[in-house]
Design an enzyme around this catalytic site. Sequence first.
Site, PDB file in Angstrom:
ATOM      1  N   ASP A 407      39.661  43.637  44.686  1.00 45.66           N
ATOM      2  CA  ASP A 407      38.455  44.045  43.949  1.00 45.66           C
ATOM      3  C   ASP A 407      37.229  43.698  44.798  1.00 45.66           C
ATOM      4  O   ASP A 407      37.350  43.033  45.832  1.00 45.66           O
ATOM      5  CB  ASP A 407      38.454  43.256  42.622  1.00 45.66           C
ATOM      6  CG  ASP A 407      37.352  43.676  41.670  1.00 45.66           C
ATOM      7  OD1 ASP A 407      36.811  44.795  41.823  1.00 45.66           O
ATOM      8  OD2 ASP A 407      37.015  42.882  40.772  1.00 45.66           O
ATOM      9  N   GLU A 410      33.542  46.569  48.171  1.00 40.14           N
ATOM     10  CA  GLU A 410      32.617  47.632  48.657  1.00 40.14           C
ATOM     11  C   GLU A 410      31.883  47.215  49.927  1.00 40.14           C
ATOM     12  O   GLU A 410      31.599  48.119  50.717  1.00 40.14           O
ATOM     13  CB  GLU A 410      31.628  47.989  47.542  1.00 40.14           C
ATOM     14  CG  GLU A 410      32.260  48.732  46.383  1.00 40.14           C
ATOM     15  CD  GLU A 410      33.222  47.867  45.563  1.00 40.14           C
ATOM     16  OE1 GLU A 410      32.970  46.658  45.476  1.00 40.14           O
ATOM     17  OE2 GLU A 410      34.226  48.378  45.060  1.00 40.14           O
ATOM     18  N   ASP A 485      34.774  50.229  37.073  1.00 42.03           N
ATOM     19  CA  ASP A 485      34.361  49.818  35.729  1.00 42.03           C
ATOM     20  C   ASP A 485      33.815  50.958  34.883  1.00 42.03           C
ATOM     21  O   ASP A 485      32.612  51.140  34.738  1.00 42.03           O
ATOM     22  CB  ASP A 485      33.314  48.707  35.835  1.00 42.03           C
ATOM     23  CG  ASP A 485      33.867  47.484  36.549  1.00 42.03           C
ATOM     24  OD1 ASP A 485      35.114  47.346  36.621  1.00 42.03           O
ATOM     25  OD2 ASP A 485      33.068  46.677  37.042  1.00 42.03           O
TER      26      ASP A 485
HETATM   27  O1  MIG Z   1      32.260  41.501  38.644  1.00 36.63           O
HETATM   28  O2  MIG Z   1      37.503  40.461  38.286  1.00 36.63           O
HETATM   29  O3  MIG Z   1      36.187  46.298  38.576  1.00 36.63           O
HETATM   30  O4  MIG Z   1      38.397  45.477  37.118  1.00 36.63           O
HETATM   31  O5  MIG Z   1      38.272  42.929  35.893  1.00 36.63           O
HETATM   32  C1  MIG Z   1      33.388  41.966  37.974  1.00 36.63           C
HETATM   33  C2  MIG Z   1      36.744  40.854  37.182  1.00 36.63           C
HETATM   34  C3  MIG Z   1      34.593  41.786  38.851  1.00 36.63           C
HETATM   35  C4  MIG Z   1      35.321  44.071  38.560  1.00 36.63           C
HETATM   36  C5  MIG Z   1      36.532  44.948  38.471  1.00 36.63           C
HETATM   37  C6  MIG Z   1      37.252  44.663  37.194  1.00 36.63           C
HETATM   38  C7  MIG Z   1      37.641  43.206  37.124  1.00 36.63           C
HETATM   39  C8  MIG Z   1      36.388  42.334  37.254  1.00 36.63           C
HETATM   40  N1  MIG Z   1      35.695  42.652  38.500  1.00 36.63           N
END
Ligand code: MIG
Length: 801
Positions: A407, A410, A485
């Site tokens: 995650d 980016e 999200d």
């Molecule tokens: O700032 O890890 O898109 O799927 O549950 C949020 C917590 C960070 C974003 C991801 C989401 C995940 C969440 N993450």
Amino acid sequence: MIVNTELEQKGNLFPSEIINYRKDVDTLHFSTKNGVALQITVVRDSVIRFRYSTTGKFENDFSYGVTIHASRGYSFLDVTENETYYIITTSKLICKVEKLSLQVSLFDAIDLKLINQDEIGFHWEECYEHGGDIVKMSKTCQKSESFYGLGDKPVDVNLKGKRFENWATDSYAFGKDTDPIYKAIPFYTAIQDNKSYGIFFDNTFKTSFDFAHERRNVTSFWAQGGEMNYYFIYGPQMEDVVKNYTDLTGKPHALPPLWALGFHQCKWSYYPEANVKEVTNTFRDLKIPCDAIYLDIDYMDGFRCFTWDKEYFPDPKRMVKELEDDGFKTVVIIDPGIKIDADYIVFKEGLDKDYFCKRADGPYMKGKVWPGECYFPDYTNPEVREWWSGLFKELIEDIGVKGVWNDMNEPAVMDVPNKSFPDDVRHDYDGNPCSHRKAHNIYGTQMARATYHGLKKYAYPKRPFVITRSAYSGAQRYTSTWMGDNVATWEHLAIANNQAQRMAMSGFSFAGSDIGGFAEQPQGELFTRWIQLGVFHAFCRVHSSGDHGDQEPWVFGEEVTDIVRKFVELRYQLLPYLYTAFWKYINDGTPILKSLVLYDQEDTATHYRSDEFVYGEQILICPIQEPNTKGRRMYVPKGKWYNFWTDELVEGGKEMWVDAELDSMPIFIKEGAVIPKYPVQQYVGEKNFDDITLDLYYKEGKESSKLYDDAHDGYDYKKGRFSLRTFKVTGKKEELIIQQHKRGDFNADYTKFNIVFHNLPFEITSIQIDNVDTPLNEVKLGETQSILIDKEFTELHLFGK
Ligand code: MIG
């Protein structure tokens, strides 16, 4: 004294006339009087690469997007010239380069019709702020031309009239038309006059695409740096364009383990252990099939990657094993931000080895994410990737985790206006040092790549499973992906549908949305409709942020639970069908989902359809995307299709109303199809079965279907231990013939097929199996006609009256 405080912009600059030409095997070199160089490389008969330099010199030819495994080679290449043009001819394409302007036009080599043509063509602007050029390309857009692709853009399937930017961005609760979001996939396909072509602009800087938005007869694309470097990919079938692009940027290195195509349950976050178990136990109690359970960031010790919170998870190895014994694979999240903490081993190692990204003037790139202030590994450095892969040893080999979820790659940074690294951060870029402007869009892919290699190594001899949020072209070689999200709204259900289709036609089929929506809380009805769509995406996972309530299938009441079970069961029944589609995808790049335009481009009625899609080759899906409905209008593509629920045969090529109460949805099966089905299992591998079902949908005429199988994990299939069965159906008024051809030496445990005949128009009077008469009492007649037959049959012949 300097008086002018304004930057003087020189504006657009253009190539002048060609003064030099040279051919070097598959590459033609042109240079112009004002120093512009153009290299045209014939990659394949239908793929031509164009590369421009404004300095006469090219950069080191390095690409993260194009795979070394890409097919190369052409059967024919001829270059001629006349007064006006250089003319390059392959067996598929004719490319003319205008001597005075360097403008390019491309024609079909067979019917000589124009496919695509430069408007201004290549031009550029000098970039005073950063140095180098802003490189631009403009092309003429035909009146009837349509555009598709570009990865995760949350818009309708056809991109015409719109403008987009590619800059991977953390986009919590993005909406329809938000741009850019998480991914940067600079590839589009176009269709005009029944000819489809694609353009892959292989440039990792921020890129932009304009599809007849600024000017109605012009399409253009440009980048904030780097080279104008694009591949022109000709079809004329759109499916071939997508296949060729997928060949160029890579198919997944391996099939996913079959469990990864099962149903996944996720939430931010399930903890402590008792809570995880409660969820998994409820799946089993309620008999809703499920194969994977996810641990989000709270499983870690203070969000430190590769650690566990020992209060919540005192013995992860034991827990993971217990889950596994119950048929659940554990998938854990790993983010790129490494907490600045002198007592934290991963941080110390990264620091000692000098693996973290640095600012241009030397300091580390410091940014706030979940653990607080962090440094970030430079995944564009091969040595760093190697190190990162190694960090997975304990997690995978010892603890037994089966999948990793990347995650925030980016990369996302909190509390800064641009949500990411500043532009000046330095990257290795595999030995081509550069700033973040160039490395940003590729950062997430390189993280997923390093993660993939770690899993591959430590999960061996099993197959790895990785999922990433950010991606650039080519990421599909290493990982699956989700759309980030989204929100629990009806509009987002439609967005999820379009994104999954768009990803598939952008070479990335292993994709899915957070079912039910990540932010906010769906009503039971929305959740149900979303499950109905989600079970037809290659990646199928419920995920939610959890701060608006629970989102497990049973929290919406019994009716919803029952319907969810029914559709998840259908997914599990269709696993051999999906697995076969996946095999086609990794084998020849065939997208697992086909938007109707890709399925039948000749029918222009498909060019603006966004809701319907073909799942695999023979199942037509159209989700219900509105509340309070008992059905919907949809376009059924040409040909004859069976309503999955009623076996009613409909003639396509038109819009029609299809009933769909909450426990149903529009699903159609192509006539003549043979659809393989497993019995329902609670998880992949739960049961050994003696037979599997083949649903055969009668057609007067011919249709061919495939069934791929192997051990569902491991790599033996690469050594020939797979089976590929082709079923050829020939239906006549009073006869039906099914011929089976088998390739590969894998032998599945089941020994029989239960062939179920749908809509046989005759009464069966005699049967031959492999030319031998078979007593009729072996056939089950009655409402569902079926026959149990040895799986190695080569021909089944039904005679009737
Ligand atoms: O700032 O890890 O898109 O799927 O549950 C949020 C917590 C960070 C974003 C991801 C989401 C995940 C969440 N993450």
